[in-house]
Design an enzyme around this catalytic site. Structure first.
Site, PDB file in Angstrom:
ATOM      1  N   CYS B 287       0.834  -1.204   0.000  1.00  0.00           N
ATOM      2  CA  CYS B 287       0.000   0.000   0.000  1.00  0.00           C
ATOM      3  C   CYS B 287       0.864   1.248   0.000  1.00  0.00           C
ATOM      4  CB  CYS B 287      -0.928   0.000   1.214  1.00  0.00           C
ATOM      5  SG  CYS B 287      -2.250  -1.204   1.063  1.00  0.00           S
ATOM      6  N   CYS B 440      13.199   7.322  -7.020  1.00  0.00           N
ATOM      7  CA  CYS B 440      11.746   7.147  -7.025  1.00  0.00           C
ATOM      8  C   CYS B 440      11.252   7.687  -5.700  1.00  0.00           C
ATOM      9  CB  CYS B 440      11.367   5.688  -7.261  1.00  0.00           C
ATOM     10  SG  CYS B 440      11.942   4.592  -5.951  1.00  0.00           S
TER      11      CYS B 440
END
Lengths: 166, 482
Positions: B287, B440
Site C-alpha cells: 500500500c 523514485c
C-alpha cells in the site's frame, strides 16, 4: 462381649443393606482401564454384564463398545439404541443382567458430570475411569438417585478374579 | 386396545420387574400415558421437566423409531410391540459459557441490540465475552476490525504491532488520531478500544511477528485475524494457524481492490492451498508503494470483523472455502470457490512442513533490512547528502525520476521523468555516456531501473538511497512528503 459382637454384626449388615456395592474382578477393571487408555484422547464406552441381587451387583464380563458419538468424542460418548438392544439381547442369551455402562473421562476426574447425570438411567451402575495424559488414573462407580438429582457413589469391591469367575 | 411394551432393564424396578407389560392405547402417546399412570415412577425417567420425552429415550414400534413415523401421534395395532430403548450418553462436563460468564446490567444494556437478535441472544453475547481474538497489525485493516470487535464485546483482543503512528496512516487507520502521531500504534489502539468499551481486555505485543514467537502468541487465542501487508507475515500467520488448528481470518487490500476469506485447515483450504508460492519480490506493490483508497480497508476490515464474530457465535455460513474479491471502482463482489489442495505442503494429505520456517527467505527477501545509509555502495548508490554536495558543486549529473506522473505532480526535484514501466521503450531518451542518478519515492523502483540501465550498457548509474522521501526529510523539508 457377645452382645457387642452381635451389635457389630447388625451394624455391618445394615451397612451392607444401605450401601450399594458392585463387585468387579480385577481383570475386568484392567480391561476398562486399558480400553480408556487405547481410546485416549477420545472417550471409550462399554457395558458390564453380571448378576444382581438388590442393590448389589457382581460383574462377570465387560464388553467394549464403539463410541458412536459423531463429533467431539473427546468429551462425549454415545451408545445407539441399536447397540443398546443388542446388549440387552446378549444379556438374555448369556442369562446375565445388563448391569450398567462404563466410560472414560480423558484428562478429567473420575466423577460423573452434570451431563452424565442428565442422561443417566436409574438402576444402572455407571463406572467412570479418568485417563490423564493417556494413563488411567482413577476409577469409580456411581448410581443415579431415585429423585434423579444426584449420583451416589457405589462401593467398589475388587475381586482377585480367577477364583470368583470360575 | 392392549399393547405390549418392552421395558429396558433399568426401568424394570418400577414395573414390578417385568420386562414386558401390557397397557392400553391407540397411539404411542396414549400407550405411554397408560404406562405412566400404572407405573408412576417410570414417568420422571421418560419425560424431562418440560414434559417432552427425554432426548435419550427412544420409542420403537417393532423395529421403527417413532421419530421417523408420526412421533407420539403414531397409531398402534394389537399385534405391535412398543419398545422403550434408551440411548446411553455421557461425558465430561463442558462447563458451558453460560455458566462461567455473566453480563453486568451495564453490559446487558450496552449489547441490547445484540441480545434481541435470536442468533446472538444472551448465550451468543456470552460467547463473545469469553472469546479471545488476536489481531496481527493495528493499521488499515486492524482499525475497523479492532473498533468493531471492541464494540461487539469480544472479551479479549490481542494486538501485535511494532509501528509508530505516522501522518500518512491517518487517511485510513481510523483507530488512531492526529494527536497520536509519533506514538506507538499499540498505545493509541488500546486507548481507542477501551474508550469504546472498557469491558474489553486489550493485550498488546510490541514485537515483530516471527517464527520464533508466533506459536506462543497464537496459543492463547481462539481466532487469529491477519491484517498484515506483506507476504512473509501472511505465510507465517497461515502456517502457525494450520499447525495450531486455529482459524485465520484473512484480508488484503490494494488501491481499489480487496480480498477476504476464512482459512481454517480443519474445515477447508488454507492460504497455501490458494497461493502455494509467493509472488516474486517487488511484483505486488505494498500500500505504501501502490496506494490504497482509505475507505477500502474500512470495508475489508469490517468484513473480517463480521467473519470473526460469526465464527465465535457459530452462526451462519463462515467464509471457509470461499474467497471474496471486492472491486470498489466497479462496485462488484465476486466469490470464488476454494478447494483444499491435497498436495498442500502444510495442510494436505502428506504435509512436508511440520514447523515454522524462515518466511523472509521463502518469499525471496533478504532477511535483514539494514539502514540504507550504512550500506551505500559508492559504485551503484548515492546518498541524498552526497547528491546535494555534487549538485551544489555544479557536477554534471543527470537526474532521472522513475515514478508515475501523478506522483511527480505531488512533489519533484526537477528530475527528468520516465516511469519505470515505460523505461524499456524510452531508453533512447537517455545518454549512456552520462552519469545518471535515478530516484523514485523510497528507492525500490529506482533500484530496479538502475539495474536495468546497467544491463543495457549504461556505465555510470547510481540509485538515490531512500528516494525523494529521504531528500525531503534530510535536504529540503519545505517540500511535501507523501
Amino acid at each position: 462381649m457377645e452382645a457387642n459382637i452381635s451389635l457389630m454384626e447388625i451394624v455391618e449388615s445394615k451397612k451392607q443393606e444401605m450401601l450399594s456395592v458392585i463387585k468387579i474382578p480385577k481383570d475386568a477393571i484392567s480391561q476398562i482401564e486399558k480400553h480408556g487408555e487405547r481410546a485416549y484422547p477420545e472417550e471409550c464406552c462399554g457395558i458390564m454384564l453380571g448378576r444382581s441381587d438388590g442393590n448389589n451387583q457382581m460383574v462377570e464380563e465387560v464388553v467394549e463398545l464403539d463410541n458412536e458419538q459423531g463429533e467431539n468424542r473427546g468429551r462425549r460418548f454415545f451408545v445407539t439404541p441399536k447397540q443398546y438392544l443388542q446388549m440387552e439381547r446378549i444379556a438374555v442369551e448369556r442369562k446375565l443382567d445388563l448391569l450398567g455402562f462404563y466410560h472414560s473421562h480423558p484428562d478429567h476426574p473420575a466423577v460423573p458430570s452434570e451431563f452424565d447425570r442428565d442422561h443417566a438411567l436409574p438402576w444402572f451402575t455407571y463406572i467412570v475411569v479418568s485417563v490423564s495424559q493417556g494413563k488411567a488414573r482413577d476409577i469409580s462407580a456411581w448410581l443415579l438417585s431415585d429423585t434423579r438429582d444426584r449420583f451416589d457413589r457405589k462401593e467398589f469391591l475388587v475381586e482377585e478374579e480367577v477364583n470368583s469367575r470360575q | 386396545m392392549s399393547i405390549k411394551v418392552f421395558i429396558p432393564t433399568p426401568l424394570r424396578p418400577y414395573t414390578d420387574k417385568k420386562d414386558t407389560v401390557e397397557v392400553n392405547g391407540n397411539t404411542i402417546s396414549e400407550v405411554l400415558q397408560d404406562l405412566t399412570s400404572k407405573y408412576g415412577d417410570v414417568r420422571q425417567h421418560l419425560y424431562g421437566e418440560n414434559g417432552d420425552l427425554r432426548s435419550y429415550v427412544n420409542i420403537y414400534i417393532n423395529d421403527e423409531d417413532i421419530r421417523y413415523l408420526e412421533k407420539e401421534k403414531t397409531p398402534v395395532k394389537e399385534s405391535d410391540t412398543v419398545s422403550i430403548v434408551p440411548s446411553i450418553a455421557g461425558g465430561v462436563d463442558v462447563t458451558t459459557i453460560e455458566d462461567e460468564v455473566q453480563l453486568s446490567n451495564e453490559e446487558v444494556l450496552r449489547y441490547s441490540r445484540h441480545l434481541i437478535i435470536p442468533e446472538v441472544g444472551l448465550s451468543g453475547q456470552k460467547k463473545l465475552k469469553a472469546a479471545k481474538v488476536l489481531m496481527i497489525g493495528a493499521g488499515g485493516l486492524g482499525s475497523p476490525l479492532g473498533l468493531y470487535l471492541a464494540a461487539a464485546g469480544v472479551g479479549k483482543i490481542g494486538i501485535v504491532d511494532f509501528d509508530v503512528v505516522d501522518l500518512t496512516n491517518l487517511q485510513r487507520q481510523v483507530m488512531h488520531s492526529t494527536p497520536d502521531i509519533g506514538r506507538p500504534k499499540l498505545d493509541s489502539a488500546r486507548e481507542t478500544l477501551n474508550g469504546i468499551n472498557p469491558n474489553v481486555e486489550v493485550e498488546t505485543y510490541e514485537e515483530r511477528l516471527s517464527s520464533a514467537n508466533a506459536l506462543g502468541l497464537f496459543g492463547d487465542y481462539d481466532v487469529i485475524v491477519d491484517g498484515t501487508d506483506n507476504f512473509p507475515t501472511r505465510y507465517l500467520v497461515n502456517d502457525a494457524c494450520v499447525l495450531l488448528g486455529k482459524p485465520n481470518v484473512y484480508g488484503s487490500i490494494l488501491r481499489f481492490d480487496g480480498q477476504v476469506s476464512v482459512f481454517d485447515a480443519k474445515r477447508g483450504p488454507c492460504y497455501r492451498c490458494l497461493y502455494p508460492a509467493p509472488p516474486p519480490p517487488g511484483l505486488v506493490p505494498s500500500c505504501a508503494e501502490g496506494g490504497v483508497l482509505g475507505v477500502l480497508p474500512g470495508i475489508i476490515g469490517s468484513l473480517q470483523a463480521l467473519e470473526v464474530i460469526k465464527l465465535i457465535l457459530g452462526e451462519g455460513e463462515p467464509l471457509i472455502g470461499r474467497l471474496v474479491l471486492f472491486d470498489a471502482l466497479k462496485f462488484k463482489f465476486r466469490e470464488l470457490k476454494l478447494r483444499k489442495n491435497p498436495e498442500c505442503p502444510i495442510c494436505g494429505d502428506n504435509p512436508t512442513i511440520h514447523e515454522l520456517i524462515d518466511y523472509e527467505q521463502f518469499c525471496g527477501i533478504a532477511p535483514h533490512v539494514t539502514q540504507p545509509a550504512e550500506v551505500v555502495d559508492g559504485e551503484t548508490e548515492i546518498t541524498v547528502e552526497q547528491l546535494k554536495t555534487r549538485l551544489d558543486r555544479g557536477d554534471d549529473v543527470f537526474l532521472l525520476d522513475v515514478r508515475e506522473p501523478h506522483e511527480y505532480e505531488i512533489v519533484n526535484i526537477g528530475a527528468y521523468l520516465i516511469p519505470l514501466s515505460t523505461l524499456p521503450k524510452r531508453i533512447d531518451e537517455l545518454d549512456p555516456s552520462k552519469e545518471i542518478v535515478v530516484h523514485c519515492k523510497s528507492g525500490g523502483r529506482s533500484g530496479r531501473a538502475a539495474d536495468f540501465l546497467r544491463r543495457n550498457g549504461f556505465k555510470s548509474v547510481k540509485n538515490l538511497v531512500g528516494g525523494i522521501d529521504e531528500w525531503v526529510e534530510k535536504i529540503d523539508p519545505s517540500l511535501p512528503r507523501y
